[in-house]
Motif scaffolding. Structure first.
Motif, PDB file in Angstrom:
ATOM      1  N   MET A  82       0.340  -0.900   0.358  1.00 13.10           N
ATOM      2  CA  MET A  82       0.329   0.400  -0.014  1.00 13.10           C
ATOM      3  C   MET A  82       0.816   1.591   0.098  1.00 13.10           C
ATOM      4  O   MET A  82       2.120   1.236   0.542  1.00 13.10           O
ATOM      5  CB  MET A  82      -1.072  -0.202   0.920  1.00 13.10           C
ATOM      6  CG  MET A  82      -1.949  -0.618   1.425  1.00 13.10           C
ATOM      7  SD  MET A  82      -3.482  -0.710  -0.179  1.00 13.10           S
ATOM      8  CE  MET A  82      -3.856   0.045   0.384  1.00 13.10           C
ATOM      9  N   GLY A  83       0.990   1.965  -1.016  1.00  7.15           N
ATOM     10  CA  GLY A  83       1.637   3.551  -0.970  1.00  7.15           C
ATOM     11  C   GLY A  83       0.968   4.238  -2.614  1.00  7.15           C
ATOM     12  O   GLY A  83       0.240   4.172  -1.940  1.00  7.15           O
ATOM     13  N   GLY A  84       2.054   4.935  -2.962  1.00  6.51           N
ATOM     14  CA  GLY A  84       1.648   5.802  -3.725  1.00  6.51           C
ATOM     15  C   GLY A  84       0.331   5.776  -5.237  1.00  6.51           C
ATOM     16  O   GLY A  84      -0.095   6.312  -5.483  1.00  6.51           O
ATOM     17  N   VAL A  85       0.961   4.444  -5.409  1.00  9.28           N
ATOM     18  CA  VAL A  85       0.034   3.789  -6.072  1.00  9.28           C
ATOM     19  C   VAL A  85      -1.344   3.654  -5.711  1.00  9.28           C
ATOM     20  O   VAL A  85      -2.325   3.937  -6.542  1.00  9.28           O
ATOM     21  CB  VAL A  85       0.373   2.073  -7.039  1.00  9.28           C
ATOM     22  CG1 VAL A  85      -0.745   2.390  -8.279  1.00  9.28           C
ATOM     23  CG2 VAL A  85       1.560   2.386  -7.393  1.00  9.28           C
ATOM     24  N   SER A  86      -1.493   3.243  -4.595  1.00  6.89           N
ATOM     25  CA  SER A  86      -2.681   2.664  -4.431  1.00  6.89           C
ATOM     26  C   SER A  86      -3.211   4.024  -4.137  1.00  6.89           C
ATOM     27  O   SER A  86      -4.623   3.645  -4.169  1.00  6.89           O
ATOM     28  CB  SER A  86      -2.822   1.946  -3.298  1.00  6.89           C
ATOM     29  OG  SER A  86      -2.453   0.784  -3.778  1.00  6.89           O
ATOM     30  N   ALA A  87      -2.716   4.792  -3.714  1.00  9.99           N
ATOM     31  CA  ALA A  87      -3.314   5.955  -3.104  1.00  9.99           C
ATOM     32  C   ALA A  87      -3.576   7.097  -3.868  1.00  9.99           C
ATOM     33  O   ALA A  87      -4.594   7.641  -4.364  1.00  9.99           O
ATOM     34  CB  ALA A  87      -2.519   7.199  -2.488  1.00  9.99           C
ATOM     35  N   VAL A  88      -3.322   6.625  -5.653  1.00  8.85           N
ATOM     36  CA  VAL A  88      -3.706   7.515  -6.510  1.00  8.85           C
ATOM     37  C   VAL A  88      -4.555   6.883  -6.928  1.00  8.85           C
ATOM     38  O   VAL A  88      -5.864   7.725  -8.014  1.00  8.85           O
ATOM     39  CB  VAL A  88      -2.639   7.423  -7.839  1.00  8.85           C
ATOM     40  CG1 VAL A  88      -3.046   8.046  -9.420  1.00  8.85           C
ATOM     41  CG2 VAL A  88      -1.631   8.447  -7.601  1.00  8.85           C
TER      42      VAL A  88
END
Length: 219
Positions: A82-88
């Motif tokens: 979980m990180g930048g890609v999921s947030a985007v």
């Protein structure tokens, strides 16, 4: 002059060219973009490769596409990394209400080459190596299609299809698809020929945009 300073000077020169040549011709577009909330119609997830220019490729104006870039155009399954890609993804779908999402791979992808090189090839890049595990299943499918040593084009295509599967595991995406608010597509951009092939589920293969448009016209 140090090489790093030479590079910065080149970037500055590019900005000055933008200000003197590009901006004046598109002033109204930029002024509108700066004074109105963004309303992109598409989330485009593509590779961080510096040879890809998403806006130029899709002939998009400021505010039309929401772009996420990373090594190998990966989309970790929901709950993993979980990180930048999921947030985007969550922001694009739930907050910006994009109506389409694209996973776009490309020819001559260094990430795909690294995966195909096999064990040990990425030992000097441990973070990259860990990240590219998001494509493990794609390599297995590519080996089923081509044999023990799959081709780069097959690996690239199978990775795009796998990342689309991962994209569907994100709650925001699954919900939007169920409501009929979101559609997905998988692309492979041929850098050398300026062509884009889009996966066609009915044909079970990637079709060039020209071929796809021609089929739609005769349908």
């Amino acid at each position: 002059m140090a090489k790093s300073n030479e590079t910065l000077e080149k970037l500055k020169h590019g900005i000055l060219q933008f200000q003197s040549e590009v901006y004046p011709a598109r002033r109204e577009e930029y002024e509108y973009a700066a004074t109105h909330p963004q309303k992109p119609h598409t989330l485009l997830i593509t590779c961080a490769d510096s040879r890809i220019d998403p806006e130029a490729l899709t002939n998009s104006r400021p505010g039309e596409i929401f772009v996420a870039r990373n090594v190998g155009n990966m989309v970790p399954s929901y709950g993993e990394m979980m990180g930048g890609v999921s947030a985007v993804i969550e922001y694009a779908v739930d907050a910006l209400k994009v109506s389409h999402a694209v996973v776009c791979g490309h020819t001559d992808c260094g990430a795909m080459k690294g995966i195909l090189a096999g064990e040990g090839a990425l030992d000097a890049l441990p973070t990259v190596k860990s990240w590219l595990r998001n494509a493990d299943a794609a390599k297995r499918v590519a080996q089923t299609v081509d044999g023990e040593k799959p081709s780069l084009p097959t690996m690239t295509e199978q990775n795009v299809l796998l990342q689309l599967q991962h994209l569907r595991t994100h709650p925001s995406v699954a919900g939007a698809i169920a409501r009929g608010d979101l559609t997905l597509s998988g692309w492979v951009y041929d850098i050398g020929h300026g062509d884009v092939r889009i996966y066609d589920e009915a044909a079970n293969r990637f079709l060039s945009v020209r071929e796809s448009v021609a089929q739609e016209a005769t349908a």
